[in-house]
Motif scaffolding. Structure first.
Motif, PDB file in Angstrom:
ATOM      1  N   TYR A 155       5.069  -4.347   3.568  1.00  0.00           N
ATOM      2  CA  TYR A 155       4.062  -3.797   4.463  1.00  0.00           C
ATOM      3  C   TYR A 155       4.784  -3.016   5.550  1.00  0.00           C
ATOM      4  O   TYR A 155       5.645  -3.573   6.245  1.00  0.00           O
ATOM      5  CB  TYR A 155       3.208  -4.924   5.079  1.00  0.00           C
ATOM      6  CG  TYR A 155       2.159  -4.393   6.015  1.00  0.00           C
ATOM      7  CD1 TYR A 155       0.977  -3.842   5.500  1.00  0.00           C
ATOM      8  CD2 TYR A 155       2.350  -4.404   7.395  1.00  0.00           C
ATOM      9  CE1 TYR A 155       0.016  -3.323   6.353  1.00  0.00           C
ATOM     10  CE2 TYR A 155       1.393  -3.890   8.247  1.00  0.00           C
ATOM     11  CZ  TYR A 155       0.221  -3.345   7.722  1.00  0.00           C
ATOM     12  OH  TYR A 155      -0.717  -2.823   8.562  1.00  0.00           O
ATOM     13  N   ALA A 156       4.480  -1.750   5.654  1.00  0.00           N
ATOM     14  CA  ALA A 156       5.091  -0.885   6.673  1.00  0.00           C
ATOM     15  C   ALA A 156       6.615  -1.036   6.722  1.00  0.00           C
ATOM     16  O   ALA A 156       7.210  -1.138   7.794  1.00  0.00           O
ATOM     17  CB  ALA A 156       4.471  -1.165   8.043  1.00  0.00           C
ATOM     18  N   LEU A 185      16.049  -2.734 -14.887  1.00  0.00           N
ATOM     19  CA  LEU A 185      15.148  -1.631 -15.194  1.00  0.00           C
ATOM     20  C   LEU A 185      14.150  -1.524 -14.043  1.00  0.00           C
ATOM     21  O   LEU A 185      13.484  -2.501 -13.706  1.00  0.00           O
ATOM     22  CB  LEU A 185      14.398  -1.896 -16.498  1.00  0.00           C
ATOM     23  CG  LEU A 185      13.313  -0.868 -16.845  1.00  0.00           C
ATOM     24  CD1 LEU A 185      13.947   0.472 -17.203  1.00  0.00           C
ATOM     25  CD2 LEU A 185      12.433  -1.360 -17.986  1.00  0.00           C
ATOM     26  N   ILE A 186      14.081  -0.349 -13.435  1.00  0.00           N
ATOM     27  CA  ILE A 186      13.099  -0.130 -12.376  1.00  0.00           C
ATOM     28  C   ILE A 186      11.970   0.713 -12.952  1.00  0.00           C
ATOM     29  O   ILE A 186      12.212   1.789 -13.495  1.00  0.00           O
ATOM     30  CB  ILE A 186      13.730   0.591 -11.169  1.00  0.00           C
ATOM     31  CG1 ILE A 186      14.887  -0.234 -10.607  1.00  0.00           C
ATOM     32  CG2 ILE A 186      12.668   0.831 -10.090  1.00  0.00           C
ATOM     33  CD1 ILE A 186      15.645   0.455  -9.486  1.00  0.00           C
ATOM     34  N   ALA A 187      10.758   0.199 -12.873  1.00  0.00           N
ATOM     35  CA  ALA A 187       9.594   0.936 -13.371  1.00  0.00           C
ATOM     36  C   ALA A 187       8.694   1.235 -12.176  1.00  0.00           C
ATOM     37  O   ALA A 187       8.117   0.323 -11.591  1.00  0.00           O
ATOM     38  CB  ALA A 187       8.869   0.110 -14.429  1.00  0.00           C
ATOM     39  N   ASP A 188       8.653   2.503 -11.779  1.00  0.00           N
ATOM     40  CA  ASP A 188       7.904   2.903 -10.578  1.00  0.00           C
ATOM     41  C   ASP A 188       6.552   3.488 -11.000  1.00  0.00           C
ATOM     42  O   ASP A 188       6.498   4.608 -11.488  1.00  0.00           O
ATOM     43  CB  ASP A 188       8.729   3.948  -9.800  1.00  0.00           C
ATOM     44  CG  ASP A 188       8.138   4.249  -8.421  1.00  0.00           C
ATOM     45  OD1 ASP A 188       7.046   3.733  -8.093  1.00  0.00           O
ATOM     46  OD2 ASP A 188       8.776   5.017  -7.672  1.00  0.00           O
ATOM     47  N   GLU A 189       5.500   2.694 -10.877  1.00  0.00           N
ATOM     48  CA  GLU A 189       4.145   3.096 -11.292  1.00  0.00           C
ATOM     49  C   GLU A 189       4.162   3.687 -12.711  1.00  0.00           C
ATOM     50  O   GLU A 189       3.648   4.786 -12.930  1.00  0.00           O
ATOM     51  CB  GLU A 189       3.575   4.138 -10.301  1.00  0.00           C
ATOM     52  CG  GLU A 189       3.535   3.698  -8.845  1.00  0.00           C
ATOM     53  CD  GLU A 189       2.331   2.818  -8.502  1.00  0.00           C
ATOM     54  OE1 GLU A 189       1.545   2.471  -9.411  1.00  0.00           O
ATOM     55  OE2 GLU A 189       2.209   2.463  -7.316  1.00  0.00           O
ATOM     56  N   PRO A 190       4.721   2.947 -13.681  1.00  0.00           N
ATOM     57  CA  PRO A 190       4.950   3.543 -15.006  1.00  0.00           C
ATOM     58  C   PRO A 190       3.676   3.894 -15.764  1.00  0.00           C
ATOM     59  O   PRO A 190       3.719   4.673 -16.710  1.00  0.00           O
ATOM     60  CB  PRO A 190       5.732   2.465 -15.760  1.00  0.00           C
ATOM     61  CG  PRO A 190       5.329   1.185 -15.105  1.00  0.00           C
ATOM     62  CD  PRO A 190       5.154   1.533 -13.655  1.00  0.00           C
ATOM     63  N   GLU A 210       0.835  -1.201   0.000  1.00  0.00           N
ATOM     64  CA  GLU A 210       0.000   0.000   0.000  1.00  0.00           C
ATOM     65  C   GLU A 210       0.872   1.255   0.000  1.00  0.00           C
ATOM     66  O   GLU A 210       2.086   1.174   0.201  1.00  0.00           O
ATOM     67  CB  GLU A 210      -0.970  -0.038   1.180  1.00  0.00           C
ATOM     68  CG  GLU A 210      -0.291  -0.116   2.519  1.00  0.00           C
ATOM     69  CD  GLU A 210      -1.272  -0.435   3.663  1.00  0.00           C
ATOM     70  OE1 GLU A 210      -1.048   0.069   4.773  1.00  0.00           O
ATOM     71  OE2 GLU A 210      -2.246  -1.181   3.423  1.00  0.00           O
ATOM     72  N   SER A 211       0.228   2.372  -0.244  1.00  0.00           N
ATOM     73  CA  SER A 211       0.921   3.647  -0.279  1.00  0.00           C
ATOM     74  C   SER A 211       1.637   3.873   1.062  1.00  0.00           C
ATOM     75  O   SER A 211       1.062   3.640   2.124  1.00  0.00           O
ATOM     76  CB  SER A 211      -0.125   4.744  -0.527  1.00  0.00           C
ATOM     77  OG  SER A 211       0.508   5.981  -0.520  1.00  0.00           O
ATOM     78  N   GLY A 212       2.902   4.264   0.999  1.00  0.00           N
ATOM     79  CA  GLY A 212       3.673   4.506   2.221  1.00  0.00           C
ATOM     80  C   GLY A 212       4.385   3.273   2.750  1.00  0.00           C
ATOM     81  O   GLY A 212       5.083   3.335   3.768  1.00  0.00           O
ATOM     82  N   LEU A 220       9.054  -4.013 -11.135  1.00  0.00           N
ATOM     83  CA  LEU A 220       7.842  -3.233 -11.417  1.00  0.00           C
ATOM     84  C   LEU A 220       7.185  -2.863 -10.095  1.00  0.00           C
ATOM     85  O   LEU A 220       6.693  -3.727  -9.371  1.00  0.00           O
ATOM     86  CB  LEU A 220       6.867  -4.046 -12.269  1.00  0.00           C
ATOM     87  CG  LEU A 220       5.514  -3.367 -12.541  1.00  0.00           C
ATOM     88  CD1 LEU A 220       5.679  -2.171 -13.475  1.00  0.00           C
ATOM     89  CD2 LEU A 220       4.512  -4.362 -13.128  1.00  0.00           C
ATOM     90  N   ILE A 221       7.214  -1.569  -9.797  1.00  0.00           N
ATOM     91  CA  ILE A 221       6.609  -1.085  -8.559  1.00  0.00           C
ATOM     92  C   ILE A 221       5.196  -0.648  -8.863  1.00  0.00           C
ATOM     93  O   ILE A 221       4.970   0.163  -9.755  1.00  0.00           O
ATOM     94  CB  ILE A 221       7.442   0.084  -8.005  1.00  0.00           C
ATOM     95  CG1 ILE A 221       8.809  -0.450  -7.611  1.00  0.00           C
ATOM     96  CG2 ILE A 221       6.727   0.753  -6.846  1.00  0.00           C
ATOM     97  CD1 ILE A 221       9.739   0.605  -7.101  1.00  0.00           C
ATOM     98  N   THR A 222       4.252  -1.219  -8.150  1.00  0.00           N
ATOM     99  CA  THR A 222       2.858  -0.908  -8.460  1.00  0.00           C
ATOM    100  C   THR A 222       1.962  -1.177  -7.259  1.00  0.00           C
ATOM    101  O   THR A 222       2.275  -2.006  -6.413  1.00  0.00           O
ATOM    102  CB  THR A 222       2.369  -1.742  -9.666  1.00  0.00           C
ATOM    103  OG1 THR A 222       1.011  -1.418  -9.939  1.00  0.00           O
ATOM    104  CG2 THR A 222       2.495  -3.229  -9.428  1.00  0.00           C
ATOM    105  N   HIS A 223       0.854  -0.447  -7.209  1.00  0.00           N
ATOM    106  CA  HIS A 223      -0.150  -0.779  -6.200  1.00  0.00           C
ATOM    107  C   HIS A 223      -1.252  -1.613  -6.858  1.00  0.00           C
ATOM    108  O   HIS A 223      -2.220  -1.979  -6.210  1.00  0.00           O
ATOM    109  CB  HIS A 223      -0.725   0.499  -5.589  1.00  0.00           C
ATOM    110  CG  HIS A 223      -1.428   1.331  -6.608  1.00  0.00           C
ATOM    111  ND1 HIS A 223      -0.771   2.283  -7.360  1.00  0.00           N
ATOM    112  CD2 HIS A 223      -2.696   1.286  -7.065  1.00  0.00           C
ATOM    113  CE1 HIS A 223      -1.636   2.815  -8.215  1.00  0.00           C
ATOM    114  NE2 HIS A 223      -2.797   2.222  -8.059  1.00  0.00           N
ATOM    115  N   SER A 224      -1.081  -1.910  -8.155  1.00  0.00           N
ATOM    116  CA  SER A 224      -2.140  -2.591  -8.904  1.00  0.00           C
ATOM    117  C   SER A 224      -1.917  -4.100  -8.950  1.00  0.00           C
ATOM    118  O   SER A 224      -0.993  -4.592  -9.588  1.00  0.00           O
ATOM    119  CB  SER A 224      -2.184  -2.031 -10.334  1.00  0.00           C
ATOM    120  OG  SER A 224      -2.860  -2.931 -11.186  1.00  0.00           O
TER     121      SER A 224
END
Ligand code: ADP
Ligand code: ADP
Length: 245
Positions: free
Chosen positions: A228-229, A175-180, A40-42, A209-213
């Motif tokens: 998580y946290a 390759l780092i893709a942060d919420e691309p 999650e965010s944060g 691949l960094i994503t909340h999806s």
């Protein structure tokens, strides 16, 4: 293993006290693997990316952490430990493509700049041809014309294609893709994910691949780690992690 991150701990100095963003996070990403980092965010996802890229904010303190990239180890507690890898061994795609693009240079100039840094001394004509070819590979329409355009003349999805072309030319190991695709509409999301996969398959690099999806992760990732946290809860294939209660 193409990339291994060991025991990364990061805190941020605040006006009052410190905020612990990551505690002892380890990750392994194989060559050619698309590894999803979710949470999650944060939860600390971007902090992992910025620590690897050497782009952490000034108030960040890395208290432990080692990254091994293509057999070379980097002590992440040292500021700029991996700076030499930026645009060479490692590339990053951000949610906002303008973080990677310079508004005052044409697309062609910026792509050639990537090549100039990688292979100083190569001639302009070859660079231009390689740059245009990279735009064609990421299926940007009219690549020849795009070379002379400025970023603001393109749509968000087209700009993200340019950033992927830049990453392609830098031939990174990681390759780092942060919420691309978070800032793009859903039809463009699938196109951009296809180009990221195309890049991975061409270069054979590892992708984080960094994503909340969860949708993106189940559709595209070979493996997944859950934060998580600031702590890693689990790692495994998407199936393995989904089977957890
Ligand atoms: P995510 O990418 O999962 O949303 P981040 O890595 O951005 O998480 O943030 C992790 C934690 O660190 C959050 O609590 C966030 O508020 C905090 N944080 C991030 N950057 C800073 C900063 N520059 N200063 C203080 N706290 C920060
Ligand atoms: P270096 O650190 O390799 O010396 P500089 O940032 O000093 O690179 O820039 C070298 C040259 O490249 C300068 O002429 C500068 O104007 C140009 N340049 C810098 N960044 C870009 C860019 N993103 N796109 C195109 N040209 C650039």
């Amino acid at each position: 293993m193409a990339i291994s991150l060991r025991n990364l701990s990061v805190n941020y100095s605040l006006q009052q006290g410190t905020a612990h963003a990551l505690r002892g996070v380890s990750l392994d990403i194989e060559k050619g693997q698309m590894h999803g980092l979710v949470g999650e965010s944060g939860s600390g996802k971007s902090t992992v990316a910025f620590a690897l890229m050497g782009l952490l904010a000034n108030n960040a303190n890395v208290t432990s952490g080692t990254a091994t990239i293509e057999g070379k180890s980097f002590d992440l507690t040292k500021r700029n430990a991996t700076a030499d890898l930026r645009g060479r061994g490692m590339a990053m795609i951000f949610q906002d493509p303008m973080l990677s693009l310079n508004p005052v240079f044409t697309i062609g100039t910026q792509l050639c700049e990537v090549l100039r840094r990688r292979t100083p001394g190569s001639d302009r004509k070859t660079q231009g041809a390689m740059a245009e070819d990279a735009l064609a590979k990421v299926r940007l329409s009219n690549p020849g014309r795009r070379m002379n355009q400025y970023p603001h003349e393109l749509s968000g999805g087209m700009r993200q294609r340019v950033v992927i072309a830049m990453a392609l030319l830098s031939e990174p190991a990681l390759l780092i893709a942060d919420e691309p695709t978070t800032a793009l509409d859903v039809t463009v999301e699938a196109q951009i994910m296809r180009e990221i996969i195309g890049l991975r398959d061409r270069i054979g690099c590892a992708v984080l691949l960094i994503t909340h999806s969860l949708g993106l992760v189940t559709e595209y990732c070979d493996a997944i780690s859950v934060l998580y946290a600031g702590e890693k809860l689990e790692s495994g294939t998407v199936r393995q992690v989904q089977r957890q209660p």
